[in-house]
Design a protein around this motif. Structure first.
Motif, PDB file in Angstrom:
ATOM      1  N   ARG A 165       1.631  -1.033  -0.078  1.00 21.28           N
ATOM      2  CA  ARG A 165       0.315   0.486   0.359  1.00 21.28           C
ATOM      3  C   ARG A 165       1.316   0.838  -0.007  1.00 21.28           C
ATOM      4  O   ARG A 165       0.081   1.913   0.110  1.00 21.28           O
ATOM      5  CB  ARG A 165      -0.413  -0.141   0.845  1.00 21.28           C
ATOM      6  N   SER A 166       2.094   0.875  -0.133  1.00 20.96           N
ATOM      7  CA  SER A 166       2.674   2.484  -0.475  1.00 20.96           C
ATOM      8  C   SER A 166       2.735   3.264  -1.245  1.00 20.96           C
ATOM      9  O   SER A 166       1.701   3.709  -2.529  1.00 20.96           O
ATOM     10  CB  SER A 166       4.557   1.864  -0.974  1.00 20.96           C
ATOM     11  N   ARG A 189       1.353  -5.770   5.901  1.00 17.04           N
ATOM     12  CA  ARG A 189       2.462  -6.187   6.467  1.00 17.04           C
ATOM     13  C   ARG A 189       1.259  -7.251   7.575  1.00 17.04           C
ATOM     14  O   ARG A 189       1.743  -7.744   8.062  1.00 17.04           O
ATOM     15  CB  ARG A 189       2.874  -5.392   7.202  1.00 17.04           C
TER      16      ARG A 189
HETATM   17  P1  ADP Z   1       6.960   0.124  -3.024  1.00 11.68           P
HETATM   18  O1  ADP Z   1       7.923   1.514  -3.119  1.00 11.68           O
HETATM   19  O2  ADP Z   1       7.201  -0.475  -3.662  1.00 11.68           O
HETATM   20  O3  ADP Z   1       5.782  -0.147  -2.614  1.00 11.68           O
HETATM   21  P2  ADP Z   1       7.783  -0.019  -0.220  1.00 11.68           P
HETATM   22  O4  ADP Z   1       8.577  -0.391   0.338  1.00 11.68           O
HETATM   23  O5  ADP Z   1       7.181   1.407  -0.129  1.00 11.68           O
HETATM   24  O6  ADP Z   1       7.986  -0.561  -1.367  1.00 11.68           O
HETATM   25  O7  ADP Z   1       6.454  -0.880   0.747  1.00 11.68           O
HETATM   26  C1  ADP Z   1       5.986  -2.373   0.852  1.00 11.68           C
HETATM   27  C2  ADP Z   1       4.622  -2.839   1.109  1.00 11.68           C
HETATM   28  O8  ADP Z   1       4.478  -4.171   1.165  1.00 11.68           O
HETATM   29  C3  ADP Z   1       4.335  -1.560   1.947  1.00 11.68           C
HETATM   30  O9  ADP Z   1       2.482  -1.877   1.539  1.00 11.68           O
HETATM   31  C4  ADP Z   1       3.831  -3.210   3.183  1.00 11.68           C
HETATM   32  O10 ADP Z   1       3.028  -3.094   4.446  1.00 11.68           O
HETATM   33  C5  ADP Z   1       4.049  -4.018   2.050  1.00 11.68           C
HETATM   34  N1  ADP Z   1       4.443  -5.261   2.962  1.00 11.68           N
HETATM   35  C6  ADP Z   1       5.337  -5.222   3.120  1.00 11.68           C
HETATM   36  N2  ADP Z   1       5.893  -6.900   3.415  1.00 11.68           N
HETATM   37  C7  ADP Z   1       4.905  -7.718   3.094  1.00 11.68           C
HETATM   38  C8  ADP Z   1       4.280  -9.211   3.815  1.00 11.68           C
HETATM   39  N3  ADP Z   1       5.042  -9.782   4.201  1.00 11.68           N
HETATM   40  N4  ADP Z   1       2.692  -9.459   3.035  1.00 11.68           N
HETATM   41  C9  ADP Z   1       1.825  -8.558   2.891  1.00 11.68           C
HETATM   42  N5  ADP Z   1       2.418  -7.120   2.580  1.00 11.68           N
HETATM   43  C10 ADP Z   1       3.697  -6.852   2.878  1.00 11.68           C
END
Ligand code: ADP
Length: 297
Positions: A165-166, A189
């Motif tokens: 949800r970035s 997450r």
């Molecule tokens: P990007 O900018 O490429 O989207 P970010 O690191 O900013 O990458 O965001 C990662 C996203 O992925 C966050 O919203 C986070 O909640 C989600 N995320 C990270 N790890 C997991 C996981 N194990 N399961 C589900 N979602 C995850």
């Protein structure tokens, strides 16, 4: 005048795996060219490599690009002053930035009509909240839509699970997909039973940066891998999807490296050309599928 005929990207393993980005994106009829300005802070190898790909893409289509490389400890005011003094037609600041810098203040120092990455609140608001059709889209979400369109994937009414949800990917993408009448589930997450949300989906789009997060999908599902992380072997980049297993279940799957990454650079070029066309009073390319989505809500 120039065109993007050389601009082909390998996006998947369905045999016909080249997306020709021409026609709709053609920059022919442009009798002058835009200039891109890129600000890079520090010397992280990943950021440098992303910036180099952008510079190379500009070179391929004969667009002038200028790189400004600041030291890791550049002060906020100094960077903002520099951005405000840039006379380029498109401006971007490579992310991530060191923690002492305020990312949003820096993005917002870019005049919004030059914001090629499409991250300024003005642009995000008109696109994602008001659903206005404009000359630009955030690049990674645009790349995902472009790949879905190229393969004639109709998202209307489909169950789409977006993982992440970035600000850069998951959030804008989930909103754009809703505007296209998909039924979107956003996971992050803290999501419980992630595997269930994945198995339930007709289309899985993973942007978490977590290797092997997507281990199984519904038979015939469409899988778009936006993840980027370091693989077990040093220097190897891997996506979020366990491709060896999932490729036998999915009907369409994008690889990492390849797939969404190179298409993202292409969407940056499209934004830049569109910004330029708009400035010149020429018609801009607007993703036609978006128009029937932004109907009534
Ligand atoms: P990007 O900018 O490429 O989207 P970010 O690191 O900013 O990458 O965001 C990662 C996203 O992925 C966050 O919203 C986070 O909640 C989600 N995320 C990270 N790890 C997991 C996981 N194990 N399961 C589900 N979602 C995850």
């Amino acid at each position: 005048s120039i065109n993007m005929d050389k601009y082909h990207y390998d996006v998947g393993d369905r045999g016909d795996n080249i997306i020709p980005i021409r026609g709709e994106n053609a920059i022919s009829n442009m009798n002058s060219l835009p200039k891109l300005g890129i600000c890079l802070v520090g010397d992280s190898p990943a950021s440098k490599s992303y910036v180099n790909r952008k510079l190379k893409a500009c070179q391929e289509i004969n667009i002038d690009a200028e790189l400004f490389n600041f030291s890791e400890n550049v002060e906020q005011d100094q960077l903002i002053k520099h951005i405000q003094s840039m006379n380029h037609d498109g401006i971007l600041v490579q992310l991530p930035l060191p923690l002492h810098l305020n990312k949003l203040d820096i993005i917002h120092s870019i005049p919004y009509e030059k914001d090629v990455d499409c991250l300024h609140m003005h642009n995000l608001q008109r696109i994602l909240v008001y659903g206005e059709l404009c000359e630009m889209l955030p690049c990674t979400p645009a790349a995902v839509l472009q790949i879905l369109d190229y393969y004639d994937v109709n998202v209307i009414g489909k169950k789409v699970t977006v993982i992440g949800r970035s600000f850069l990917v998951g959030l804008p993408l989930s909103l754009l997909l809703q505007k296209r009448n998909a039924t979107v589930t956003v996971c992050h997450r803290e999501t419980l039973n992630l595997d269930q949300h994945i198995m339930n989906a007709d289309i899985v789009i993973s942007a978490a940066g977590h290797p092997k997060l997507v281990r199984n999908v519904k038979q015939g599902a469409i899988v778009i891998d936006v993840g980027i992380s370091q693989g077990e072997k040093k220097g190897r980049i891997v996506g979020d999807v366990d491709i060896d297993v999932v490729k036998n279940q999915a009907s369409l799957i994008t690889p990492v490296p390849g797939g969404v990454g190179p298409m993202t650079v292409c969407m940056l070029m499209r934004n830049l050309c569109n910004i330029w066309k708009k400035k010149q009073g020429q018609p801009v390319y607007i993703n036609p599928k978006l128009s029937d989505a932004y109907l009534n809500d």
